[in-house]
Design a protein around this motif. Sequence first.
Motif, PDB file in Angstrom:
ATOM      1  N   UNK A   1     -17.933  14.402   4.660  1.00  0.00           N
ATOM      2  CA  UNK A   1     -17.798  15.585   5.504  1.00  0.00           C
ATOM      3  C   UNK A   1     -16.420  15.548   6.152  1.00  0.00           C
ATOM      4  N   UNK A   2     -15.539  16.443   5.737  1.00  0.00           N
ATOM      5  CA  UNK A   2     -14.193  16.479   6.313  1.00  0.00           C
ATOM      6  C   UNK A   2     -14.190  17.406   7.523  1.00  0.00           C
ATOM      7  N   UNK A   3     -13.526  16.925   8.612  1.00  0.00           N
ATOM      8  CA  UNK A   3     -13.517  17.664   9.868  1.00  0.00           C
ATOM      9  C   UNK A   3     -12.241  18.480  10.019  1.00  0.00           C
ATOM     10  N   UNK A   4     -12.245  19.290  11.058  1.00  0.00           N
ATOM     11  CA  UNK A   4     -11.131  20.198  11.273  1.00  0.00           C
ATOM     12  C   UNK A   4      -9.809  19.505  11.562  1.00  0.00           C
ATOM     13  N   UNK A   5      -9.837  18.261  12.089  1.00  0.00           N
ATOM     14  CA  UNK A   5      -8.590  17.560  12.391  1.00  0.00           C
ATOM     15  C   UNK A   5      -8.091  16.714  11.225  1.00  0.00           C
ATOM     16  N   UNK A   6      -8.744  16.831  10.054  1.00  0.00           N
ATOM     17  CA  UNK A   6      -8.312  16.081   8.881  1.00  0.00           C
ATOM     18  C   UNK A   6      -9.029  14.768   8.690  1.00  0.00           C
ATOM     19  N   UNK A   7      -9.709  14.247   9.717  1.00  0.00           N
ATOM     20  CA  UNK A   7     -10.494  13.023   9.553  1.00  0.00           C
ATOM     21  C   UNK A   7     -11.799  13.364   8.834  1.00  0.00           C
ATOM     22  N   UNK A   8     -12.573  12.337   8.532  1.00  0.00           N
ATOM     23  CA  UNK A   8     -13.816  12.603   7.811  1.00  0.00           C
ATOM     24  C   UNK A   8     -14.829  11.501   8.081  1.00  0.00           C
ATOM     25  N   UNK A   9     -16.061  11.761   7.684  1.00  0.00           N
ATOM     26  CA  UNK A   9     -17.128  10.783   7.715  1.00  0.00           C
ATOM     27  C   UNK A   9     -17.831  10.800   6.376  1.00  0.00           C
ATOM     28  N   UNK A  10     -18.504   9.686   6.060  1.00  0.00           N
ATOM     29  CA  UNK A  10     -19.250   9.657   4.801  1.00  0.00           C
ATOM     30  C   UNK A  10     -20.599   9.005   5.037  1.00  0.00           C
ATOM     31  N   UNK A  11     -21.528   9.297   4.153  1.00  0.00           N
ATOM     32  CA  UNK A  11     -22.859   8.733   4.279  1.00  0.00           C
ATOM     33  C   UNK A  11     -23.664   8.941   3.025  1.00  0.00           C
ATOM     34  N   UNK A  12     -24.768   8.212   2.927  1.00  0.00           N
ATOM     35  CA  UNK A  12     -25.680   8.308   1.792  1.00  0.00           C
ATOM     36  C   UNK A  12     -26.749   9.348   2.070  1.00  0.00           C
ATOM     37  N   UNK A  13     -27.277   9.912   0.994  1.00  0.00           N
ATOM     38  CA  UNK A  13     -28.384  10.847   1.143  1.00  0.00           C
ATOM     39  C   UNK A  13     -29.693  10.126   1.411  1.00  0.00           C
ATOM     40  N   UNK A  14     -29.685   8.778   1.264  1.00  0.00           N
ATOM     41  CA  UNK A  14     -30.914   8.022   1.427  1.00  0.00           C
ATOM     42  C   UNK A  14     -31.060   7.419   2.822  1.00  0.00           C
TER      43      UNK A  14
ATOM     44  N   UNK B   1      -2.884   4.824  11.240  1.00  0.00           N
ATOM     45  CA  UNK B   1      -1.509   5.127  11.662  1.00  0.00           C
ATOM     46  C   UNK B   1      -1.226   6.596  11.406  1.00  0.00           C
ATOM     47  N   UNK B   2      -0.257   7.119  12.132  1.00  0.00           N
ATOM     48  CA  UNK B   2       0.135   8.514  11.966  1.00  0.00           C
ATOM     49  C   UNK B   2       1.636   8.620  12.149  1.00  0.00           C
TER      50      UNK B   2
ATOM     51  N   UNK C   1       0.883  -1.169   0.000  1.00  0.00           N
ATOM     52  CA  UNK C   1       0.000   0.000   0.000  1.00  0.00           C
ATOM     53  C   UNK C   1       0.920   1.218   0.000  1.00  0.00           C
ATOM     54  N   UNK C   2       1.141   1.765  -1.168  1.00  0.00           N
ATOM     55  CA  UNK C   2       2.168   2.803  -1.328  1.00  0.00           C
ATOM     56  C   UNK C   2       1.757   4.105  -0.645  1.00  0.00           C
ATOM     57  N   UNK C   3       0.543   4.561  -0.908  1.00  0.00           N
ATOM     58  CA  UNK C   3       0.080   5.840  -0.367  1.00  0.00           C
ATOM     59  C   UNK C   3      -0.895   5.569   0.780  1.00  0.00           C
ATOM     60  N   UNK C   4      -0.340   5.341   1.975  1.00  0.00           N
ATOM     61  CA  UNK C   4      -1.196   4.976   3.109  1.00  0.00           C
ATOM     62  C   UNK C   4      -1.438   6.138   4.061  1.00  0.00           C
ATOM     63  N   UNK C   5      -1.015   7.342   3.703  1.00  0.00           N
ATOM     64  CA  UNK C   5      -1.229   8.516   4.561  1.00  0.00           C
ATOM     65  C   UNK C   5      -1.729   9.680   3.717  1.00  0.00           C
ATOM     66  N   UNK C   6      -2.573  10.531   4.280  1.00  0.00           N
ATOM     67  CA  UNK C   6      -3.061  11.699   3.528  1.00  0.00           C
ATOM     68  C   UNK C   6      -1.978  12.739   3.316  1.00  0.00           C
ATOM     69  N   UNK C   7      -2.143  13.542   2.289  1.00  0.00           N
ATOM     70  CA  UNK C   7      -1.244  14.657   2.006  1.00  0.00           C
ATOM     71  C   UNK C   7      -2.094  15.909   1.806  1.00  0.00           C
ATOM     72  N   UNK C   8      -1.414  17.055   1.662  1.00  0.00           N
ATOM     73  CA  UNK C   8      -2.150  18.298   1.458  1.00  0.00           C
ATOM     74  C   UNK C   8      -2.936  18.260   0.149  1.00  0.00           C
ATOM     75  N   UNK C   9      -2.332  17.653  -0.889  1.00  0.00           N
ATOM     76  CA  UNK C   9      -3.004  17.573  -2.183  1.00  0.00           C
ATOM     77  C   UNK C   9      -4.046  16.463  -2.222  1.00  0.00           C
ATOM     78  N   UNK C  10      -3.876  15.435  -1.362  1.00  0.00           N
ATOM     79  CA  UNK C  10      -4.795  14.302  -1.338  1.00  0.00           C
ATOM     80  C   UNK C  10      -5.233  14.049   0.108  1.00  0.00           C
ATOM     81  N   UNK C  11      -6.113  14.878   0.619  1.00  0.00           N
ATOM     82  CA  UNK C  11      -6.441  14.845   2.057  1.00  0.00           C
ATOM     83  C   UNK C  11      -7.201  13.603   2.511  1.00  0.00           C
ATOM     84  N   UNK C  12      -7.831  12.871   1.591  1.00  0.00           N
ATOM     85  CA  UNK C  12      -8.590  11.685   1.980  1.00  0.00           C
ATOM     86  C   UNK C  12      -7.798  10.397   1.786  1.00  0.00           C
ATOM     87  N   UNK C  13      -6.643  10.500   1.206  1.00  0.00           N
ATOM     88  CA  UNK C  13      -5.839   9.332   0.857  1.00  0.00           C
ATOM     89  C   UNK C  13      -5.398   8.534   2.073  1.00  0.00           C
TER      90      UNK C  13
END
Length: 463
Positions: A426-439, A450-451, A287-299
């Motif tokens: 929905x991305x939060x202020x600490x860089x984490x996020x949550x996701x969900x369906x509209x239904x 990991x960090x 898993x090459x890209x296992x941490x988020x970056x500024x350009x890829x915050x959800x990675x």
Amino acid sequence: MATIRDPSLAIDESGRAISFSDFPEDVQLCILSFLTPPEVASFACTSKGSVSLCKSDCKLWFNMCDRRWGSKTQIRKWGNGKITYRNLYQTLSDWENLIGFWRQGGVAISSPLILFEWGPSFVTGFRISPAKDGTYGVVKAPFLWMSLSPEGQVVNFLDPEGRAEISEDFADSDRFKFWESDLVPVNLSVMGKTYFVVEEDASFGARGSSSSGSGRVNNSGVGEDLIGAAESSGSPGTSPDQAVVEIYQYFANRTSPGADRASRRQRRREKERQARRKLEPQHFVKIVDCSPTAARPLQGLWKGIYDDMILGFYLVAYDDIGGISCLRICDQSENFCRLMRFISKQPVFWTVNPTFIESPISPEEENLYTSRIHLRPNAAADHAHQHLPLAGNEIVSRILRINLSHDLALPNWPRPNPLLAHGRIWQYGDGTFGFGSLQDCFIRDLKHVAKNGHLLDTVETLS
């Protein structure tokens, strides 16, 4: 006409040329320790004195090992301090790319997520799985041990039981108690930088076997004849697998009250090992890209609950044109094997337009978020029908529109079109996020696995 200055010369304050050999030896060694092996080989060609300096194993090659890996492992402990540092440099260079996260290919018997870390005198691969204690905790179970014998040969052992106490045996490489620990000797074949195969070493333990057949790592690394005049690494004599047998037999057969019991125990273990089904080859992809970056915050790797409040892992990846997709990679539920068969066919969510909705957020979007229940370990189970208060770092900073696969994320949710639905991240202020369906009315909050290279929220043993 331009002149080319000899790189081995320096200029002092008066403008006088100073030869590199005029510096004290410790200064020379310090400077050379910043070089790569090919650069050291080139420098060795400049003079006879350079050859002698570059052949200094306990000085130059130790400094090179210590500078590169001294903060990660204990250089003097490898091979019980009996191997050459040039050989150690080659081995650690080969193994350095293993450090990090890997994913097992095919249908894994247990957790498919592997993390390699440095040990005091070995490298350990851990299987990483979600804890079953209703928290965001993760379990590290030892899976693969890699080290060097005092003869300088690679020894690799797979631990089917995942027992952490065996690390003490590897730390004391002079005793080699692996036969008593029921570890399985294996060969590790590395192909490029993103793929390796683990296969059982059926020849391990055979007397008189060549030293090239025991737990070998097959990959391209620093050449053995990097400096042609250098001494060969290791020392001739007993192969590591033969040494293990002889050492164990010596202790098992010596006259003592427990000698007979030890001998019987060894024979019983050998019979059990012969009766055991041969280990099937296991394939792993990095898993090459296992941490988020500024350009890829959800990675990267994330953890969050699946259905029925079961914790699992998600892998979010960006493609070459900016699209984002998310896959499940570890599930402790009963549907794990079934899900693994479909994991390559369809992601949990994806988008081809990674443009975030930035602040100020419209009232409609704000209402979509505030009207939902956050699914989290423990809290979700205890308050399944309540709106949970938000922590300060979970205030939404921006929003991303996504498509969501309900057959993976919400397999039991009835709808006319069960394969596709729209949703939000929905991305939060600490860089984490949550996701969900509209239904539906839920948000699956994700946290870091990991960090800065360190696994978060580890627990000691499997529940």
